[in-house]
Design a protein around this motif. Sequence first.
Motif, short mmCIF file in Angstrom:
data_model
loop_
_atom_site.label_atom_id
_atom_site.label_comp_id
_atom_site.label_asym_id
_atom_site.label_seq_id
_atom_site.Cartn_x
_atom_site.Cartn_y
_atom_site.Cartn_z
N CYS A 102 -10.39 -15.94 11.75
CA CYS A 102 -9.67 -15.07 12.46
C CYS A 102 -9.07 -16.01 11.05
CB CYS A 102 -10.23 -15.40 13.37
SG CYS A 102 -11.50 -14.51 14.88
N SER A 103 -8.84 -16.45 11.24
CA SER A 103 -7.65 -16.52 10.23
C SER A 103 -7.29 -15.87 9.33
CB SER A 103 -6.82 -17.91 10.16
OG SER A 103 -7.84 -18.73 9.63
N PHE A 104 -8.34 -15.75 8.16
CA PHE A 104 -8.33 -15.18 7.10
C PHE A 104 -9.88 -14.69 7.28
CE2 PHE A 104 -11.25 -19.22 7.00
CZ PHE A 104 -12.51 -18.20 6.64
N CYS A 105 -9.83 -13.47 7.73
CA CYS A 105 -11.06 -12.59 7.38
C CYS A 105 -10.61 -11.57 8.47
CB CYS A 105 -12.22 -13.33 7.77
SG CYS A 105 -13.11 -13.68 7.08
N SER A 106 -9.26 -11.26 7.86
CA SER A 106 -8.45 -9.97 9.07
C SER A 106 -6.94 -9.46 8.29
CB SER A 106 -7.85 -10.69 10.02
OG SER A 106 -7.01 -9.56 11.54
N THR A 107 -7.87 -8.12 7.64
CA THR A 107 -6.72 -8.37 6.57
C THR A 107 -6.87 -6.27 6.85
OG1 THR A 107 -8.84 -7.59 4.97
CG2 THR A 107 -7.42 -9.69 5.33
N ALA A 108 -5.92 -5.35 6.29
CA ALA A 108 -5.80 -4.17 5.72
C ALA A 108 -6.87 -3.70 4.30
CB ALA A 108 -4.92 -3.62 6.04
N GLY A 109 -7.15 -2.63 4.68
CA GLY A 109 -8.10 -2.30 3.78
C GLY A 109 -7.03 -1.94 2.30
N PRO A 110 -8.30 -2.22 1.17
CA PRO A 110 -6.62 -1.94 0.05
C PRO A 110 -6.79 -0.47 0.25
CG PRO A 110 -9.38 -3.10 -0.45
CD PRO A 110 -9.34 -3.02 0.83
N ILE A 111 -7.77 -0.26 0.49
CA ILE A 111 -7.99 1.63 -0.41
C ILE A 111 -6.90 2.64 0.71
CG2 ILE A 111 -9.73 3.37 -0.15
CD1 ILE A 111 -10.27 1.72 -2.56
N PHE A 112 -6.37 2.15 2.02
CA PHE A 112 -5.79 2.31 2.37
C PHE A 112 -4.26 1.62 2.56
CE2 PHE A 112 -2.61 2.07 6.62
CZ PHE A 112 -3.14 3.10 6.42
N MET A 113 -3.66 0.44 1.84
CA MET A 113 -2.96 -0.08 1.32
C MET A 113 -2.12 0.82 -0.05
SD MET A 113 -2.68 -3.61 2.44
CE MET A 113 -4.11 -4.25 1.21
N ILE A 114 -3.40 1.90 -0.70
CA ILE A 114 -3.33 1.80 -2.16
C ILE A 114 -3.14 3.12 -2.13
CG2 ILE A 114 -4.05 2.72 -4.45
CD1 ILE A 114 -5.58 -0.21 -4.09
N ALA A 115 -3.93 3.77 -1.27
CA ALA A 115 -3.95 5.83 -1.79
C ALA A 115 -3.21 5.94 -0.60
CB ALA A 115 -5.29 6.26 -1.57
N GLY A 148 0.91 3.41 -0.54
CA GLY A 148 1.21 3.58 -1.42
C GLY A 148 1.72 4.67 -2.21
N ALA A 149 0.31 5.63 -2.30
CA ALA A 149 0.60 6.64 -2.81
C ALA A 149 1.32 7.33 -2.11
CB ALA A 149 -0.83 7.80 -3.52
N LYS A 150 1.08 7.87 -0.18
CA LYS A 150 1.29 8.56 -0.24
C LYS A 150 3.06 8.91 0.21
CE LYS A 150 -2.22 10.77 1.21
NZ LYS A 150 -3.47 11.53 2.29
N LEU A 151 3.26 7.56 0.39
CA LEU A 151 4.76 6.80 1.39
C LEU A 151 5.49 6.58 0.48
CD1 LEU A 151 3.10 5.64 4.17
CD2 LEU A 151 3.60 8.11 4.00
N LEU A 152 5.08 4.92 -0.24
CA LEU A 152 6.09 4.61 -0.73
C LEU A 152 6.36 5.71 -2.35
CD1 LEU A 152 4.89 0.51 -0.49
CD2 LEU A 152 6.66 2.15 0.12
N GLN A 153 5.12 5.48 -2.94
CA GLN A 153 5.33 6.59 -4.75
C GLN A 153 6.06 5.84 -5.20
OE1 GLN A 153 7.11 9.86 -3.81
NE2 GLN A 153 5.46 10.78 -1.33
N THR A 165 4.99 -0.51 -8.96
CA THR A 165 5.27 -1.53 -8.78
C THR A 165 5.52 -2.12 -6.82
OG1 THR A 165 6.97 -1.26 -9.90
CG2 THR A 165 7.19 -3.50 -8.73
N ALA A 166 5.84 -1.19 -5.72
CA ALA A 166 5.84 -1.45 -4.51
C ALA A 166 4.74 -1.65 -4.36
CB ALA A 166 6.45 -0.39 -3.71
N THR A 167 3.88 -0.13 -4.56
CA THR A 167 2.21 -0.50 -4.24
C THR A 167 1.54 -1.94 -4.36
OG1 THR A 167 2.07 1.68 -4.09
CG2 THR A 167 0.48 0.48 -4.08
N VAL A 168 1.61 -2.35 -5.77
CA VAL A 168 0.84 -3.63 -5.91
C VAL A 168 2.01 -4.81 -5.58
CG1 VAL A 168 0.92 -5.26 -8.01
CG2 VAL A 168 0.91 -2.70 -8.36
#
Length: 269
Positions: A82-95, A98-103, A106-109
Amino acid sequence: MQSFFDGLTVWAYNVLPALFPFTVITTIALKLKPKSKHSLTKHLFGVSCDNVFITSVLCGYPIGARAISDSEADSATAMRMCSFCSTAGPIFMIATVGAKLLQNTTATVILVLVHFLSSIANGFLYRSKVSLNLIENDGEFTPEDFGNTITNSVLSIISVGGLIALFYMLSDMIKSFLPSNLCNSLVVSFAIGLLEMTNGVFGICKLTDVATATVLCSTLLALGGMCVFFQCYAFLGQKKIKAVDVIKMKLTQSAFATIFSFVLVKIFL
């Protein structure tokens, strides 16, 4: 009723397209992957569970928790995973974030990099000298496995949608009791994110600059909030893992993410 429907809309437009196709494809690909003689996670974290780790990193909440639940791990091994197998999805973070909100590229990366670094650092924090092994897949994939993969993926995604809508509704109920000048404040948006991560991230990105939003979003994405906790614990509870241990691990992961993002934002943004 409208708030619940709004939560379902957020899930349908921002989570479902990023999670479901990727989950099915990744799960099938990992089942077809032949067993390897070497384990990256065993060297890093003392637990041989490469497939579970890759599933978590690529698919996000709560698919990593489901992969832990479906594994052959005992309670002690599952808790360490559980300590390392609990993450948000990269597609959600990027698409979405990152793309919709932060725009901001660099911030997305930074957001994606920090999220994965924090999970690795968290795995090191709870690493033990005793190595643990899981029964790895042998590469066989039957028609029954395909049907189970589709069914389990659909059920997982539906549970995510239901809980997001429920906590979205609860967030709106809480805001309805607050003065109007507080409802749209950064503090309240972050507090809402502690309940429902997606709603909080949306509010934060609308109310502050890119640098501050990147740090606060990193904190929330690593922590997950109560909604993500219940999504994951629906699976982790089957391994008889204590809720307090899961919360402790998410808090330390969130602390790592906050520190890493603050440093990288100061350097690059």
